[in-house]
Design a protein around this motif. Structure first.
Motif, PDB file in Angstrom:
ATOM      1  N   UNK A  68       0.782  -1.260  -0.024  1.00 48.13           N
ATOM      2  CA  UNK A  68      -0.087  -0.142   0.009  1.00 48.13           C
ATOM      3  C   UNK A  68       0.923   1.333   0.008  1.00 48.13           C
ATOM      4  N   UNK A  69       1.887   1.186   0.938  1.00 48.60           N
ATOM      5  CA  UNK A  69       2.856   2.436   0.934  1.00 48.60           C
ATOM      6  C   UNK A  69       3.487   2.611  -0.564  1.00 48.60           C
ATOM      7  N   UNK A  70       3.954   1.525  -1.215  1.00 45.59           N
ATOM      8  CA  UNK A  70       4.590   1.689  -2.348  1.00 45.59           C
ATOM      9  C   UNK A  70       3.649   2.121  -3.391  1.00 45.59           C
ATOM     10  N   UNK A  71       2.389   1.820  -3.508  1.00 46.80           N
ATOM     11  CA  UNK A  71       1.370   1.945  -4.513  1.00 46.80           C
ATOM     12  C   UNK A  71       1.165   3.343  -4.303  1.00 46.80           C
ATOM     13  N   UNK A  72       0.941   3.810  -3.217  1.00 47.35           N
ATOM     14  CA  UNK A  72       0.743   5.394  -3.063  1.00 47.35           C
ATOM     15  C   UNK A  72       1.779   6.318  -3.395  1.00 47.35           C
ATOM     16  N   UNK A  73       2.942   6.058  -3.398  1.00 46.71           N
ATOM     17  CA  UNK A  73       3.914   6.710  -3.924  1.00 46.71           C
ATOM     18  C   UNK A  73       3.940   6.801  -5.588  1.00 46.71           C
TER      19      UNK A  73
END
Length: 491
Positions: free
Chosen positions: A266-271
């Motif tokens: 989720x953190x990677x996709x948010x970036x």
């Protein structure tokens, strides 16, 4: 695990260190786990499996250079092979097949090249049957290998000239092709910019997750903003990425790799989402993830990692449908797989992504030539052609990211653990290899660009002495070569 033995003459220049670079590959060119041992003129190769395959090993072909060459296809047997004979058989076989294929496509092969190929074939036949009483089989094979290498070079130059001329006719003049640099953190000053503009028409900004995400859903875009303004002023094509650098140094330090994978993803996709939304319509080329073919820090199976990459690509495609969406692959010959197990090698992952239709438009092949570990062994332009065709079968446009050393001395600003090998590197050799690799890439209609991996040696960089500028901020001879190539061939 199977084992093969080879008689290896001193002329091949083998050593325990070189043998550790050898690997055995299957018919799909994917290396198997390989272990080598050299003792008393006998080379022993253990590989994971018992099927037929090919040995690739760096061999000293001149006083100053060592090329990684493949043998012909080999099966296990009780008696040792003659390594020189098998290396010659490999090159002569590939050369004869390639010459025939190009002739069928209309290539005019000069008679001296045909004669060299015939002589190399005759020497190989004598070495195999040991008909000559004056020379050993290895000596005959060695002479044949040198003839085959010379013929390969001449044949490739002929092919390059004709293929580029056809590409220029089809494009009605000069070829639309990216020739650019990769920039990271620091932009060229005004003087360097003016010189770069003489040959570069594109710039890709490295902007990994670690650099852009300062915390959960906290992002800093200062660097790409400055880069984008510089690109507007210079009129260059614009590429950004990799956004998800799959190496350990690409992951933000605040990420806890022991937390549930769903939170990391989720953190990677948010970036990715925040970055693509901010720059969509202003970036021509997104390198969403990469490089494949490296050890990642993520504690998950390879199929889950492939699904992670697919999700990022799909997200970028949905957010910016007008841009090129790419994925990068390091070590396109896959040499690193000789030392580790891999269920899904990079070609298999790329093929799966294409079949899944997630929106992958292009591949970036990272060729860091003449470096170990982590780079690619030194290979001549004929082997470069064969590997481009291998990846070209995927049916995607290809961009090449290239680097090579300009000297062999220690580089205090190099951040990786790689070192130059297999050649006495000089700035002139650096330029010569870049020219030959560029021209073969330009000859391929599916190759759309050639990007220099590191533009400056006076700032931290991964591969030693790989920049276009040296530590004194002077351009190396390769800059003049690239300027000439752009003037002759590119828009």
């Amino acid at each position: 695990m199977g084992m093969l033995e080879f008689h290896a003459d001193d002329v091949l220049g083998l050593s325990p260190e070189i043998v550790q670079c050898a690997y055995f590959a299957g018919l799909d060119r994917v290396p198997w786990l390989t272990r080598g041992e050299f003792d008393g003129g006998i080379l022993r190769i253990w590989r994971d499996g018992e099927q037929s395959g090919t040995l690739i090993i760096p061999v000293k072909v001149s006083e100053h250079a060592r090329l990684a060459l493949p043998t012909g296809t080999l099966a296990e047997r009780y008696s040792p092979y003659d390594l020189a004979v098998e290396l010659t058989r490999g090159r002569v076989g590939h050369l004869r097949n390639q010459m025939e294929e190009w002739q069928l496509l209309g290539l005019d092969v000069p008679s001296p090249v045909v004669e060299q190929v015939n002589q190399a074939t005759a020497l190989l036949a004598q070495a195999i049957t040991k008909r000559s009483r004056e020379h050993s089989a290895s000596k005959l094979a060695w002479d044949g290998l040198h003839l085959a290498l010379e013929a390969s070079s001449e044949l490739c130059q002929r092919y390059i000239a004709q293929a580029i001329s056809v590409r220029r006719v089809l494009s009605r003049g000069k070829i639309p092709f990216w020739l650019g640099i990769t920039v990271s953190d620091v932009l060229p000053d005004s003087s360097a910019t003016q010189r770069l503009m003489e040959f570069a028409n594109a710039a890709v900004a490295a902007f990994p997750w670690k650099a852009g995400a300062t915390g959960p859903r906290q992002f800093s875009f200062d660097w790409p903003d400055r880069w984008l303004l510089w690109c507007r002023e210079t009129g260059m094509y614009r590429g950004l990425g990799p956004l998800l650098d799959l190496r350990p140094q690409g992951v933000p330090t605040w990420i806890d790799l022991e937390q549930p994978w769903s939170l990391i993803q989720q953190s990677a996709f948010s970036f990715v989402e925040a970055t693509v939304r901010r720059y969509r319509g202003r970036v021509d080329f997104w390198e969403v993830a990469g490089p494949l073919n490296v050890a990642t820090p993520f504690p998950l199976p390879e199929d889950k990692l492939a699904a992670f990459v697919a999700g990022a690509i799909q997200m970028a495609r949905d957010l910016d449908p007008g841009a090129v969406i790419a994925l990068s692959v390091r070590q396109p010959w896959l040499e690193d797989l000789r030392m580790r197990e891999c269920q899904y090698p990079a070609p298999f992952v790329v093929d799966a992504l294409i079949r899944a239709r997630v929106g992958l438009d292009a591949l970036v092949l990272e060729v860091d030539l003449g470096y170990v570990p982590g780079g690619s062994y030194l290979r001549d332009v004929f082997e470069w052609h064969r590997q481009l065709e291998y990846w070209g079968q995927m049916g995607l446009p290809i961009y090449v990211r290239f680097s090579a050393p300009s000297q062999t001395s220690p580089d205090p600003l190099a951040t990786g653990r790689t070192r130059p090998v297999h050649c006495e590197w000089t700035p002139e050799e650096h330029a010569r290899w870049a020219r030959s690799y560029f021209l073969m890439a330009l000859a391929k209609p599916f190759v759309r660009g050639f990007l220099w991996s590191n533009w400056a040696d006076f700032q931290p960089h991964e591969f030693p002495h790989s920049g276009l500028l040296d530590v004194t901020r002077r351009f190396k001879p390769v800059a003049e070569v690239l300027t000439e190539l752009k003037r002759c061939y590119l828009l």
